[in-house]
Enzyme design. Sequence first.
Site, PDB file in Angstrom:
ATOM      1  N   ILE A  97       0.849  -1.191   0.000  1.00 38.12           N
ATOM      2  CA  ILE A  97       0.000   0.000   0.000  1.00 38.12           C
ATOM      3  C   ILE A  97       0.887   1.244   0.000  1.00 38.12           C
ATOM      4  O   ILE A  97       1.827   1.345   0.791  1.00 38.12           O
ATOM      5  CB  ILE A  97      -0.955  -0.025   1.216  1.00 38.12           C
ATOM      6  CG1 ILE A  97      -1.927  -1.192   1.053  1.00 38.12           C
ATOM      7  CG2 ILE A  97      -1.699   1.297   1.352  1.00 38.12           C
ATOM      8  CD1 ILE A  97      -2.696  -1.541   2.298  1.00 38.12           C
ATOM      9  N   HIS A 114      -6.876  -4.403 -10.489  1.00 42.96           N
ATOM     10  CA  HIS A 114      -7.342  -5.239  -9.377  1.00 42.96           C
ATOM     11  C   HIS A 114      -8.256  -6.335  -9.936  1.00 42.96           C
ATOM     12  O   HIS A 114      -9.121  -6.053 -10.766  1.00 42.96           O
ATOM     13  CB  HIS A 114      -8.092  -4.372  -8.362  1.00 42.96           C
ATOM     14  CG  HIS A 114      -8.513  -5.153  -7.162  1.00 42.96           C
ATOM     15  ND1 HIS A 114      -7.639  -5.530  -6.162  1.00 42.96           N
ATOM     16  CD2 HIS A 114      -9.721  -5.660  -6.814  1.00 42.96           C
ATOM     17  CE1 HIS A 114      -8.292  -6.240  -5.263  1.00 42.96           C
ATOM     18  NE2 HIS A 114      -9.550  -6.326  -5.627  1.00 42.96           N
ATOM     19  N   GLN A 178      -8.377 -11.111 -19.227  1.00 42.77           N
ATOM     20  CA  GLN A 178      -9.014  -9.799 -19.434  1.00 42.77           C
ATOM     21  C   GLN A 178      -8.141  -8.671 -18.871  1.00 42.77           C
ATOM     22  O   GLN A 178      -8.101  -7.579 -19.427  1.00 42.77           O
ATOM     23  CB  GLN A 178     -10.415  -9.772 -18.806  1.00 42.77           C
ATOM     24  CG  GLN A 178     -11.362 -10.799 -19.387  1.00 42.77           C
ATOM     25  CD  GLN A 178     -11.455 -10.721 -20.909  1.00 42.77           C
ATOM     26  OE1 GLN A 178     -11.442  -9.632 -21.493  1.00 42.77           O
ATOM     27  NE2 GLN A 178     -11.534 -11.873 -21.561  1.00 42.77           N
TER      28      GLN A 178
END
Length: 206
Positions: A97, A114, A178
């Site tokens: 993070i 994500h 994808q």
Amino acid sequence: MTLRIGILVSGRGSNLESILISVRRGLIKEAAVSVVISNRPEARALRIAKRHGVEAVAIDDRGTPTEEHASMVAEALMEHGVRPGEGLVLLAGYMKILPRSFVDLYEGRIMNIHPSLLPAFPGMDAQWQALAYGAKVAGCTVHFVASEVDAGPIIIQKAVEVREDDDEDSLASRILRQEHRIYPQAVALFAEGRLRIQGRRVLVSR
Ligand code: GAR
């Protein structure tokens, strides 16, 4: 002017590779990947970067406080010409993070991918979370990074069906295919100056 891109990685590097290939094939125009930085020296992604002739830098985060590590990363980005207000920073499987100071420095110029349809299933093991919840549709999201985790304005999303015989690996690999399409698309839009952030929304000009 060529957009200078810095890519932060931690592991396998398949999204990194899809972006490097897209730049090489001219699908992402007016852009160059200037540096790849990993917080894990052993990351396969570093070897992929080298194979593509891109500068690969390891900045081990073990034993270094988050703020300090992030400012070392920012310094390395700037050394390679990825400057705040000019360059683009991509998180590609970066399992760390970023502190607010870093996000503010590169405001509106950091993207992440994500493996879920955000705001569903943020955080770790998103594909497992989708299966465990019993979701019928999963997917992936490219978004700008804000200081709250997996919460910035959404650029592109792609849905993927969840099959009854899916396990975490089969679902993750269907989603990954994808990811490899939408991340380069989002970067190309940015490089062409076609993205505008308006509050929570990202507007795409034609
Ligand atoms: C990808 O599935 C990416 O979406 C995910 O980690 C994987 C990295 O694979 N990122 C996150 O979960 C971020 N919260 P890669 O190293 O092969 O690109």
